[in-house]
Motif scaffolding. Structure first.
Motif, mmCIF file in Angstrom:
data_model
loop_
_atom_site.group_PDB
_atom_site.id
_atom_site.type_symbol
_atom_site.label_atom_id
_atom_site.label_comp_id
_atom_site.label_asym_id
_atom_site.label_seq_id
_atom_site.Cartn_x
_atom_site.Cartn_y
_atom_site.Cartn_z
ATOM 1 N N SER A 37 0.805 -1.211 0.000
ATOM 2 C CA SER A 37 0.000 0.000 0.000
ATOM 3 C C SER A 37 0.846 1.273 0.000
ATOM 4 C CB SER A 37 -0.939 -0.009 1.204
ATOM 5 O OG SER A 37 -0.183 -0.008 2.387
ATOM 6 N N ALA A 38 2.133 1.179 -0.213
ATOM 7 C CA ALA A 38 2.998 2.346 -0.134
ATOM 8 C C ALA A 38 2.713 3.376 -1.222
ATOM 9 C CB ALA A 38 4.457 1.907 -0.190
ATOM 10 N N ALA A 39 2.139 2.981 -2.330
ATOM 11 C CA ALA A 39 1.896 3.903 -3.435
ATOM 12 C C ALA A 39 0.607 4.709 -3.259
ATOM 13 C CB ALA A 39 1.840 3.123 -4.743
ATOM 14 N N HIS A 40 -0.194 4.416 -2.263
ATOM 15 C CA HIS A 40 -1.469 5.107 -2.075
ATOM 16 C C HIS A 40 -1.304 6.294 -1.136
ATOM 17 C CE1 HIS A 40 -3.587 1.984 -4.192
ATOM 18 N NE2 HIS A 40 -2.986 1.083 -3.426
ATOM 19 N N ARG A 41 -2.035 7.342 -1.426
ATOM 20 C CA ARG A 41 -2.057 8.514 -0.560
ATOM 21 C C ARG A 41 -3.513 8.837 -0.280
ATOM 22 N NH1 ARG A 41 1.360 13.732 -1.918
ATOM 23 N NH2 ARG A 41 2.937 12.248 -1.276
ATOM 24 N N TYR A 42 -3.840 9.023 0.978
ATOM 25 C CA TYR A 42 -5.213 9.290 1.376
ATOM 26 C C TYR A 42 -5.295 10.655 2.049
ATOM 27 C CZ TYR A 42 -5.680 4.315 0.581
ATOM 28 O OH TYR A 42 -5.670 3.074 0.003
ATOM 29 N N THR A 43 -6.388 11.342 1.837
ATOM 30 C CA THR A 43 -6.646 12.613 2.506
ATOM 31 C C THR A 43 -7.713 12.364 3.557
ATOM 32 O OG1 THR A 43 -6.130 13.830 0.492
ATOM 33 C CG2 THR A 43 -7.401 14.990 2.186
#
Length: 106
Positions: A37-43
């Protein structure tokens, strides 16, 4: 060398080769949860809650004194709690919010 001995050596070599190939395929095909999951960015917004299974943490976004904070702790038997503000990070032992065990800047 007898036929039985040769047969056993060939069988052992085939077994080791199969185990090695199986291990290699398994290692290549699967990635650890943290890497996957390192490539995901969540706000996150105030009121949002997230769970991070790789480190067994639950986090939530709250406001304290009008400033947003990210609060994280283990879901079962927490020993420390972490609060991340815009300009500081505080870590304290559970049950002792008046005296942080560690504080620093992000």
């Amino acid at each position: 060398m007898s036929v039985d001995t040769r047969r056993r050596l060939v069988l052992a070599a085939l077994l080791l080769a199969a185990a090695g190939i199986g291990f290699s395929i398994g290692k290549i095909a699967t990635a650890p949860a943290a890497e996957a999951s390192a490539a995901h960015r969540y706000t996150l917004r105030v009121g949002d809650k997230v769970t991070i299974p790789a480190v067994n943490q639950r986090c939530a976004v709250y406001t304290e004194g009008g400033s947003p904070e990210l609060y994280c702790a283990r879901s079962q038997r927490p020993r420390h709690q972490v609060t991340i503000f815009r300009d500081s990070i505080l870590i304290w032992k559970v049950g002792n919010p008046d005296r942080p065990a560690w504080s620093g800047k992000p």
